[in-house]
Enzyme design. Structure first.
Site, short mmCIF file in Angstrom:
data_model
loop_
_atom_site.label_atom_id
_atom_site.label_comp_id
_atom_site.label_asym_id
_atom_site.label_seq_id
_atom_site.Cartn_x
_atom_site.Cartn_y
_atom_site.Cartn_z
N ILE A 26 0.83 -1.22 0.00
CA ILE A 26 0.00 0.00 0.00
C ILE A 26 0.86 1.27 0.00
CG2 ILE A 26 -0.29 0.07 2.54
CD1 ILE A 26 -3.19 1.05 2.00
N ALA A 27 2.00 1.24 0.72
CA ALA A 27 2.81 2.45 0.83
C ALA A 27 3.51 2.77 -0.49
CB ALA A 27 3.84 2.29 1.95
N LYS A 46 10.49 -7.71 -4.72
CA LYS A 46 11.36 -8.89 -4.82
C LYS A 46 10.57 -10.15 -5.10
CE LYS A 46 11.63 -9.67 0.23
NZ LYS A 46 12.53 -9.91 1.35
N TYR A 56 -2.42 -9.46 2.84
CA TYR A 56 -3.06 -10.30 3.86
C TYR A 56 -3.86 -9.52 4.91
CZ TYR A 56 0.02 -13.66 1.70
OH TYR A 56 0.64 -14.46 0.77
N GLY A 59 -8.63 -6.97 8.98
CA GLY A 59 -9.63 -6.19 9.72
C GLY A 59 -10.11 -4.95 9.01
N GLU A 124 -12.60 -2.59 16.67
CA GLU A 124 -11.39 -3.31 17.08
C GLU A 124 -10.85 -2.73 18.37
OE1 GLU A 124 -8.60 -3.55 13.79
OE2 GLU A 124 -10.03 -4.63 12.56
N ASP A 219 14.54 -6.01 4.96
CA ASP A 219 15.61 -5.62 4.02
C ASP A 219 15.80 -4.09 3.97
OD1 ASP A 219 15.45 -8.29 3.43
OD2 ASP A 219 14.70 -8.04 1.40
N HIS A 240 0.39 -9.88 17.64
CA HIS A 240 -1.07 -9.95 17.48
C HIS A 240 -1.57 -11.08 18.37
CE1 HIS A 240 -5.06 -10.21 15.87
NE2 HIS A 240 -4.84 -9.16 15.09
N ARG A 286 -3.77 -4.20 22.08
CA ARG A 286 -3.15 -5.49 21.78
C ARG A 286 -2.07 -5.94 22.74
NH1 ARG A 286 -2.57 -5.25 15.32
NH2 ARG A 286 -4.82 -5.29 15.07
N HIS A 347 3.75 -9.50 14.71
CA HIS A 347 2.79 -9.01 13.72
C HIS A 347 3.21 -7.71 13.03
CE1 HIS A 347 -1.13 -8.45 11.89
NE2 HIS A 347 -1.31 -7.30 12.52
N GLU A 371 5.33 0.45 6.62
CA GLU A 371 5.86 -0.26 7.80
C GLU A 371 7.38 -0.13 7.91
OE1 GLU A 371 3.91 -4.04 8.38
OE2 GLU A 371 5.28 -4.58 10.00
N ARG A 382 0.84 0.24 18.38
CA ARG A 382 -0.02 0.67 17.27
C ARG A 382 -1.48 0.34 17.54
NH1 ARG A 382 -2.12 -1.87 12.63
NH2 ARG A 382 -1.00 -3.78 13.10
N LEU A 388 -2.53 0.38 7.71
CA LEU A 388 -2.89 0.59 6.30
C LEU A 388 -3.08 2.09 6.09
CD1 LEU A 388 -5.42 -2.33 5.63
CD2 LEU A 388 -3.11 -2.12 4.72
P1 FAD Z 1 4.08 -4.41 2.46
O1 FAD Z 1 2.67 -4.41 2.07
O2 FAD Z 1 4.54 -5.52 3.30
O3 FAD Z 1 4.95 -4.37 1.12
C1 FAD Z 1 6.35 -4.51 1.15
C2 FAD Z 1 6.87 -4.60 -0.26
O4 FAD Z 1 8.30 -4.48 -0.26
C3 FAD Z 1 6.58 -5.93 -0.96
O5 FAD Z 1 6.22 -5.66 -2.30
C4 FAD Z 1 7.93 -6.65 -0.91
O6 FAD Z 1 8.11 -7.63 -1.91
C5 FAD Z 1 8.87 -5.46 -1.10
N1 FAD Z 1 10.25 -5.72 -0.67
C6 FAD Z 1 10.71 -6.01 0.57
N2 FAD Z 1 12.05 -6.15 0.55
C7 FAD Z 1 12.45 -5.95 -0.74
C8 FAD Z 1 13.71 -5.97 -1.42
N3 FAD Z 1 14.88 -6.28 -0.80
N4 FAD Z 1 13.74 -5.70 -2.75
C9 FAD Z 1 12.59 -5.43 -3.44
N5 FAD Z 1 11.36 -5.43 -2.85
C10 FAD Z 1 11.31 -5.67 -1.52
N6 FAD Z 1 -2.99 -3.25 9.13
C11 FAD Z 1 -4.15 -2.55 9.16
O7 FAD Z 1 -4.13 -1.32 9.23
N7 FAD Z 1 -5.33 -3.20 9.07
C12 FAD Z 1 -5.42 -4.55 8.97
O8 FAD Z 1 -6.50 -5.10 8.87
C13 FAD Z 1 -4.22 -5.30 8.98
N8 FAD Z 1 -4.26 -6.64 8.92
C14 FAD Z 1 -3.08 -7.33 8.83
C15 FAD Z 1 -3.12 -8.72 8.69
C16 FAD Z 1 -1.95 -9.43 8.51
C17 FAD Z 1 -2.00 -10.93 8.37
C18 FAD Z 1 -0.70 -8.75 8.50
C19 FAD Z 1 0.58 -9.50 8.30
C20 FAD Z 1 -0.65 -7.38 8.67
C21 FAD Z 1 -1.84 -6.65 8.83
N9 FAD Z 1 -1.83 -5.28 8.99
C22 FAD Z 1 -3.00 -4.59 9.03
C23 FAD Z 1 -0.58 -4.53 8.87
C24 FAD Z 1 -0.48 -3.98 7.43
O9 FAD Z 1 -1.00 -4.93 6.55
C25 FAD Z 1 0.94 -3.65 7.03
O10 FAD Z 1 1.57 -2.90 8.03
C26 FAD Z 1 0.95 -2.86 5.74
O11 FAD Z 1 0.23 -3.53 4.75
C27 FAD Z 1 2.39 -2.61 5.29
O12 FAD Z 1 2.35 -2.05 4.01
P2 FAD Z 1 3.70 -1.66 3.30
O13 FAD Z 1 3.34 -1.13 1.96
O14 FAD Z 1 4.53 -0.82 4.18
O15 FAD Z 1 4.50 -3.05 3.17
C1 SIN Z 2 -6.60 -7.62 12.29
O1 SIN Z 2 -7.43 -7.79 11.41
O2 SIN Z 2 -6.73 -8.01 13.44
C2 SIN Z 2 -5.34 -6.90 11.94
C3 SIN Z 2 -5.55 -5.48 12.12
C4 SIN Z 2 -4.26 -4.75 12.25
O3 SIN Z 2 -3.19 -5.35 12.33
O4 SIN Z 2 -4.31 -3.53 12.31
#
Ligand code: FAD
Ligand code: SIN
Length: 528
Positions: A26-27, A46, A56, A59, A124, A219, A240, A286, A347, A371, A382, A388
């Site tokens: 998402i970021a 990657k 994944y 919530g 939540e 990484d 979590h 949490r 988590h 993240e 958090r 998200l």
């Molecule tokens: P990510 O979505 O993890 O993306 C990271 C990206 O970086 C990926 O594309 C990966 O391949 C790439 N990458 C990493 N290292 C390298 C490298 N060396 N070279 C090239 N690419 C690389 N948060 C909420 O707010 N609500 C929720 O309901 C919620 N539910 C969750 C449920 C689960 C099971 C999990 C695990 C987390 C949940 N979270 C939730 C937390 C939230 O999903 C994450 O914090 C958020 O999606 C992180 O987004 P991001 O874009 O920072 O990283």
């Molecule tokens: C969950 O659905 O419990 C995950 C929510 C979150 O990590 O913010």
């Protein structure tokens, strides 16, 4: 320059872009969509386009849209949960810009679930009222990623590359100008960029038990550290409380929203216990729920507790949590009649690369969001569903900022030479990785103490002594090197913070100590 590989940029294939974004969750995608209004953007991952923690997320997204809610209320819940060390200004930005960004997501095509024609809001832990928007029941992340990927693919200024591993950032004298990347087909390449954004996500895979995607090996944090960036709050790792505890179910998350809808936690003896630990019971923040579970596990000599939803309307559960109900059933648990075995697992990484409100790090030309970054919005704990939102709000801000303040690109020839360690020719990478993951859970999990932290330091330093100065040529090995680097940063910060705050609980210092510790721990190669 400190890097994981030997290279000379003048001898490698070259790619040029205005903005390089490492990470496609998402970021990264939010930043890319905004930055593409001003120049060429290359977004790399990657793994496959979808593999990420975002995919994944279950919530939902916390946002001020429901009747009776206000920016003040969401801000207050975020600050209370953060235990006194949130960045107040960034929390204000998160909450106030969040509403506009979530509305924009809907305009781009995200279909949040509705009830009677209106958006349905979930509840939540730590939230004073229902404010979580969700999609396809418990598949919020998948729906958001579907829309962001489609939008990025349809944007002419954006190029998306999968299976492209970033080994290291290109940086000299406090300036970053791209990265060295590796793909199985093309080998190593250099990407020159005016601006580089780290959106590489979290670190859950450093722990033996985690909800996180396989990509979450820290990484981005490790490469930022090698490039001289400041990392902040590395001791704060959120567990979590409710991960499915069945062998083979790869620690599938049972969303907090299940407790939000009335799910009850019971110990081995079937007793409801959470009200012993907090007046909000199962909906306490949490850290408190995870610690409550830990105490019950010790007292009842068990390795899991039960999540009971048998009293809830099954037809509703099937509609609201279709994937959770299906996953449980696949392992013989019919949630209509059976309790679900759950336990806490690693988590979310609250710490990360320190940034300001525009994603800027202390290294010129290097930004971070999501993240991988530490904006300070989560403080020491958090609030559920705020991450998200953080990825979306600060991803968009970073992309916009870069558009208005582009760095002037100067091509540089740089090189790095690894000094080969000839003694340890053969290293069993999976073996070290598994040992590290077990150590992290044992000594740097929900509870820590000085003895365990010092023991952890010894092991990490020992493994690092023969893994970090060796030249490898595969993503699995580079990941292990990054995991060891991040583990060492977590150990140092956890050892330094001699108090308990939020998700960092020291059994030898069980109280919050505002007089000394109402501050952040920052780590940098030239120590701060
Ligand atoms: P990510 O979505 O993890 O993306 C990271 C990206 O970086 C990926 O594309 C990966 O391949 C790439 N990458 C990493 N290292 C390298 C490298 N060396 N070279 C090239 N690419 C690389 N948060 C909420 O707010 N609500 C929720 O309901 C919620 N539910 C969750 C449920 C689960 C099971 C999990 C695990 C987390 C949940 N979270 C939730 C937390 C939230 O999903 C994450 O914090 C958020 O999606 C992180 O987004 P991001 O874009 O920072 O990283
Ligand atoms: C969950 O659905 O419990 C995950 C929510 C979150 O990590 O913010």
């Amino acid at each position: 320059m400190s890097c994981l590989t030997t290279f000379n940029t003048s001898t490698l294939p070259e790619v040029y872009t205005d903005t390089l974004i490492i990470g496609m969750g998402i970021a990264g995608l939010s930043a890319g969509i905004k930055a593409a209004n001003y120049g060429k953007v290359l977004i790399i991952t990657k793994d496959s386009f979808h593999e990420s923690n975002t995919e994944y997320a279950q919530g939902g997204v916390a946002v001020v849209l429901s009747d009776g809610d206000s920016f003040e209320k969401h801000t207050a819940d975020t600050l209370t949960t953060g235990c006194g060390v949130c960045n107040d200004e960034n929390v204000r930005i998160l909450v106030e810009e969040g509403t506009q960004r979530v509305q924009e997501l809907m305009e781009w095509g995200v279909r949040f679930d509705k009830q009677d024609g209106k958006i349905a809001f979930g509840q939540e832990g730590g939230h004073g009222l229902k404010r979580i928007v969700h999609a396809k029941g418990d598949a919020t992340g998948k729906e958001i990623l579907r829309v962001l990927l489609n939008k990025a693919k349809a944007t002419p200024n954006i190029t998306l590359l999968k299976d492209t591993f970033t080994i290291d950032l290109l940086s000299t004298d406090g300036l970053c100008f791209g990265a060295i990347v590796h793909s199985p087909n093309k080998g190593n390449m250099v990407v020159f960029a005016s601006n580089t954004i780290l959106a590489t996500g979290g670190i859950g895979q450093i722990y033996r038990e985690t909800t996180n995607s396989m990509i979450a090996t820290g990484d981005g944090m490790a490469m930022a550290y090698r490039a001289g960036a400041i990392l902040s709050d590395m001791e704060f790792i959120q567990f979590h409380p409710t991960t499915l505890y069945v062998a083979g179910a790869s620690r599938f998350l049972i969303s907090e929203a299940v407790r939000g809808d009335g799910g009850i936690l019971r110990n081995k003896n079937g007793e409801r216990f959470m009200f012993k630990y907090h007046p909000c019971g199962e909906l306490a923040p949490r850290d408190i729920v995870s610690r409550g579970i830990l105490i019950e596990l010790k007292e009842t000599k068990s390795v899991f507790v039960w999540l009971d939803v048998t009293h809830l309307d099954f037809e509703y559960l099937k509609k609201r949590f279709p994937n959770i109900v299906k996953m449980c059933l696949a392992f013989g648990i019919d949630v209509k009649t059976k309790w679900i075995p759950v336990m806490p697992t690693a988590h979310y990484m609250i710490g990360g690369v320190k940034t300001d409100e525009y994603g800027q790090t202390n290294v010129n030309g290097l930004y971070a969001c999501g993240e991988a970054a530490c904006t300070g919005v989560h403080g020491a704990n958090r609030l559920a569903s705020n991450s998200l939102l953080e990825g979306l709000v600060f991803g968009c801000r970073t992309g916009e900022y870069i558009g208005h303040n582009p760095m002037l690109f100067q091509k540089q020839v740089i090189s790095n030479k690894m000094i080969e360690d000839n003694i340890h020719k053969k290293i069993n990478i999976p073996d070290v990785r598994n040992s590290l993951k077990s150590l992290m859970l044992r000594n740097m999990g929900i509870e820590r103490d000085q003895k365990g932290l010092l023991e952890a330091k010894k092991s990490i330093d020992f493994w690092a002594s023969y893994v970090l100065n060796k030249e490898f040529s595969s993503p699995a090995s580079w990941e292990l090197q990054n995991m060891l680097t991040v583990a060492s940063l977590i150990q140092r910060a956890a050892d330094m913070r001699q108090e308990s705050r939020g998700v960092h609980f020291r059994t030898d210092y069980p109280y919050q100590d505002d007089a000394i510790w109402k501050k952040h721990i920052e780590l940098c190669k030239t120590e701060k």
